[in-house]
Scaffold this active site. Structure first.
Site, PDB file in Angstrom:
ATOM      1  N   ASP A  14       0.807  -1.221   0.000  1.00 49.77           N
ATOM      2  CA  ASP A  14       0.000   0.000   0.000  1.00 49.77           C
ATOM      3  C   ASP A  14       0.843   1.274   0.000  1.00 49.77           C
ATOM      4  OD1 ASP A  14      -2.299  -1.606   0.107  1.00 49.77           O
ATOM      5  OD2 ASP A  14      -2.161  -1.719   2.290  1.00 49.77           O
ATOM      6  N   LYS A  17       1.761   2.085  -5.143  1.00 53.38           N
ATOM      7  CA  LYS A  17       2.278   1.519  -6.398  1.00 53.38           C
ATOM      8  C   LYS A  17       1.351   1.817  -7.568  1.00 53.38           C
ATOM      9  CE  LYS A  17       2.335  -2.541  -4.353  1.00 53.38           C
ATOM     10  NZ  LYS A  17       2.098  -2.185  -2.951  1.00 53.38           N
ATOM     11  N   GLY A  18       0.026   1.657  -7.328  1.00 50.11           N
ATOM     12  CA  GLY A  18      -0.947   1.842  -8.411  1.00 50.11           C
ATOM     13  C   GLY A  18      -0.855   3.218  -9.028  1.00 50.11           C
ATOM     14  N   LYS A  19      -0.784   4.236  -8.180  1.00 47.32           N
ATOM     15  CA  LYS A  19      -0.699   5.617  -8.682  1.00 47.32           C
ATOM     16  C   LYS A  19       0.548   5.768  -9.555  1.00 47.32           C
ATOM     17  CE  LYS A  19       0.824  10.190  -7.752  1.00 47.32           C
ATOM     18  NZ  LYS A  19       0.731  11.492  -7.182  1.00 47.32           N
ATOM     19  N   ASN A  39      -5.355 -10.255  -3.779  1.00 49.76           N
ATOM     20  CA  ASN A  39      -5.087  -9.684  -2.450  1.00 49.76           C
ATOM     21  C   ASN A  39      -4.565  -8.253  -2.591  1.00 49.76           C
ATOM     22  OD1 ASN A  39      -2.779 -10.802  -3.617  1.00 49.76           O
ATOM     23  ND2 ASN A  39      -1.849 -11.441  -1.704  1.00 49.76           N
ATOM     24  N   GLY A  41      -4.567  -4.336  -3.801  1.00 47.97           N
ATOM     25  CA  GLY A  41      -5.574  -3.303  -4.054  1.00 47.97           C
ATOM     26  C   GLY A  41      -4.812  -2.054  -4.454  1.00 47.97           C
ATOM     27  N   HIS A  42      -4.822  -1.737  -5.727  1.00 51.70           N
ATOM     28  CA  HIS A  42      -4.023  -0.616  -6.232  1.00 51.70           C
ATOM     29  C   HIS A  42      -4.959   0.498  -6.685  1.00 51.70           C
ATOM     30  CE1 HIS A  42      -0.410  -3.484  -7.102  1.00 51.70           C
ATOM     31  NE2 HIS A  42      -0.770  -3.458  -5.830  1.00 51.70           N
ATOM     32  N   THR A  43      -4.785   1.680  -6.068  1.00 54.29           N
ATOM     33  CA  THR A  43      -5.722   2.787  -6.296  1.00 54.29           C
ATOM     34  C   THR A  43      -5.179   3.777  -7.320  1.00 54.29           C
ATOM     35  OG1 THR A  43      -6.201   2.588  -3.961  1.00 54.29           O
ATOM     36  CG2 THR A  43      -7.142   4.494  -5.081  1.00 54.29           C
ATOM     37  N   THR A 130      -5.842 -11.610   3.713  1.00 55.38           N
ATOM     38  CA  THR A 130      -6.966 -10.929   3.060  1.00 55.38           C
ATOM     39  C   THR A 130      -8.131 -11.895   2.860  1.00 55.38           C
ATOM     40  OG1 THR A 130      -6.055 -11.459   0.897  1.00 55.38           O
ATOM     41  CG2 THR A 130      -5.444  -9.324   1.835  1.00 55.38           C
ATOM     42  N   GLN A 225       1.859  -6.246  -3.168  1.00 55.78           N
ATOM     43  CA  GLN A 225       2.319  -6.371  -1.785  1.00 55.78           C
ATOM     44  C   GLN A 225       3.588  -5.526  -1.590  1.00 55.78           C
ATOM     45  OE1 GLN A 225       1.256  -9.710  -3.369  1.00 55.78           O
ATOM     46  NE2 GLN A 225      -0.629  -8.740  -2.727  1.00 55.78           N
ATOM     47  N   THR A 302      -9.826  -4.951   1.701  1.00 49.02           N
ATOM     48  CA  THR A 302     -10.673  -5.466   2.785  1.00 49.02           C
ATOM     49  C   THR A 302     -11.294  -4.358   3.628  1.00 49.02           C
ATOM     50  OG1 THR A 302      -8.735  -5.604   4.214  1.00 49.02           O
ATOM     51  CG2 THR A 302      -9.319  -7.596   2.992  1.00 49.02           C
ATOM     52  N   ARG A 304      -9.943  -2.853   5.969  1.00 52.67           N
ATOM     53  CA  ARG A 304      -9.413  -2.874   7.346  1.00 52.67           C
ATOM     54  C   ARG A 304      -8.562  -1.634   7.603  1.00 52.67           C
ATOM     55  NH1 ARG A 304      -6.207  -8.389   7.513  1.00 52.67           N
ATOM     56  NH2 ARG A 304      -5.678  -7.706   5.424  1.00 52.67           N
ATOM     57  N   ASP A 334       2.589  14.650   1.649  1.00 53.04           N
ATOM     58  CA  ASP A 334       1.578  15.626   2.084  1.00 53.04           C
ATOM     59  C   ASP A 334       0.884  15.218   3.390  1.00 53.04           C
ATOM     60  OD1 ASP A 334       0.626  13.625   0.021  1.00 53.04           O
ATOM     61  OD2 ASP A 334      -1.306  14.275   0.820  1.00 53.04           O
TER      62      ASP A 334
END
Ligand code: GDP
Ligand code: IMO
Ligand code: MG
Length: 430
Positions: A14, A17-19, A39, A41-43, A130, A225, A302, A304, A334
């Protein structure tokens, strides 16, 4: 000549990485997932619109990019199509641009059942997985009994293998975990219902990437991960079940190691962890709550709460070595705006000795007492800053110290979740 980049998480996942994958995508032709499963979750946030990807590579929003799922990834057909359909509903064309390796092991409902049964049985010692069946699916792969995507196209062979596998699973579920058995027909019928749907997406990923390299196309390998969750070098047993290091991109995608020219390590300006396991610089006070609230630290898969703590340079020193980091991307700077004082973990006291390199395994990490340096914070907002010179002096000093302690230069600084909210010092592809 093509220039390929591996984007890797250097902490407990978290990191953002996705960004960063999405940000680099204009300069590449292919994005490849090479380990893990849904498992992850890339935003991605583009023009304030949020997309969370679990299995589909984070290049999918760019229409010129092809996305690949390599053999190192464990695939749940049900969750794959759920994600594809969600993206299609949002107007993203996935099917023409996605190729999946035929040798990916499948995640089937008995993996999820066993993952959850095991976690319940572990009680207070649970890993905090997860619950997606990731561990059991990788167990089947290494024990050479996994059902793989290519088996879906041979129904009789699939049925024979499934019968054998279910004997193993049902014995455990019934006798050890005292839960209900899994029915053959249920799994078989559901799996077969995906065979025709998945077939057009399956292709020779390894050979296609080889051709891309020959044609001078840039490829990005998207890690899931983070290095501290790596099955070998992380806080074992509180880890995931795959290798999450840069080197895993080679076997996981089916390319030779010399195809990996640039390793971009993504690192949060502080530290978070979701799930159980030791975390030496964890904060239990109002500063931890401040980071969690401001950083919106809730799991994208998840939901969490993520545990929050100070930046830990001993973990980074280790993961910079393990991954061969060429450059770092510091994210969520930030979120630290407004803190009076900032601490940096520079090492630990472990069994009466001072160390500055993260030790192996949960048992040793649990005994680490962090040693801190204290730095002044900054009052000014860094949100959305794109120009390094505009950063507050104290933020620059903090970043310089992180880089020095980790032993790697900073290439990118992220100052907000949006694609645009970024400072690029050295572009990995230019
Ligand atoms: P990943 O698993 O490494 O791709 O990271 P996640 O997407 O699970 O979590 C990172 C979260 O931080 C997401 O909600 C991102 O939108 C957000 N994010 C990424 N970079 C920044 C940043 O620089 N500042 C802030 N405030 N949020 C960020
Ligand atoms: P991304 O790619 C953060 C953690 C789980 C648990 C451990 C094992 O979004 O960074 P698993 O289900 O893999 O067997 O769980 O690993 N974990 C993650 N933590 N980000 C992730 O992915 C994670 N994927 C797994 O919380 O502690
Ligand atoms: Mg994530």
């Amino acid at each position: 000549m093509s220039k390929n980049v591996v984007v890797i998480g250097t902490q407990w996942g978290d990191e953002g990485k996705g960004k960063v994958v999405d940000l680099l995508t204009p300069d590449i032709s292919a994005v490849v997932r090479f380990q893990g499963g849904h498992n992850a979750g890339h935003t991605l946030i583009v023009n304030r619109k949020k997309t969370i990807l679990r299995l589909i590579p984070s290049g999918i929003l760019h229409t010129h990019v092809k996305c690949f799922i390599g053999s190192g990834v464990v695939v749940s057909p049900k969750d794959l199509f759920k994600e594809i359909e969600e993206l299609e509903t949002a107007g993203v064309n996935v099917r023409d641009r996605l190729m999946i390796a035929p040798t990916c092991p499948l995640i089937l409902p008995y993996h999820t059942a066993l993952d959850n049964a095991r976690e319940s049985a572990r009680g207070s010692k649970k890993i905090g997985t997860t619950g997606r069946g990731i561990g059991p699916a990788y167990e089947d792969k290494v024990s050479r009994r996994a059902l793989r995507i290519l088996d879906l196209f041979e129904p009789e062979y699939f049925a024979d293998k499934l019968k054998q596998v279910l004997e193993v699973y049902n014995a455990q579920l019934k006798h050890l975990y005292k839960t209900s058995e899994i029915k053959f027909e249920h799994i078989y019928n559901e799996a077969m219902s995906y065979a025709d749907k998945i077939k057009p997406l399956v292709g020779d990923v390894s050979n296609t990437l080889h051709q891309y390299n020959q044609q001078g196309k840039n490829i990005l390998f998207e890690g899931a991960q983070g290095s501290l969750l790596d099955i070998d070098y992380g806080t074992y047993p509180y880890v995931t079940s795959s290798n999450c290091l840069s080197g895993a991109a080679a076997p996981g995608a089916g390319i030779p190691p010399h195809s990996l020219q640039y390793v971009l390590g993504i690192v949060k300006a502080y530290t978070t962890r979701v799930g159980s396991g030791p975390f030496p610089t964890e904060l239990y006070d109002e500063t931890g709550a401040y980071l969690a609230h401001k950083g919106n630290e809730f799991g994208s898969v998840t939901g969490r709460s993520r545990r929050c703590g100070w930046f830990d340079a001993a973990t980074l020193k280790r993961t910079v070595q393990l991954n061969g980091i060429t450059g770092l991307c510091i994210t969520k700077l930030d979120v630290m705006d407004g803190l009076e004082k900032i601490k940096i973990g520079v090492g630990y006291e472990l069994d009466g000795k001072k160390i500055d390199l993260f030790p192996f395994g949960a048992h040793a990490v649990e005994r680490c007492i962090p040693i801190y340096e204290t730095w002044p914070g900054w009052k000014e907002s860094t949100v959305g800053i794109k120009d390094y010179d505009k950063l507050p002096e104290n933020a620059k000093a903090y970043l310089a110290r992180l880089s020095e302690l980790c032993g790697a230069p900073i290439s990118i600084i992220s100052t907000g979740p949006d694609r645009e909210e970024t400072i690029i010092l050295n572009h990995p592809l230019k």
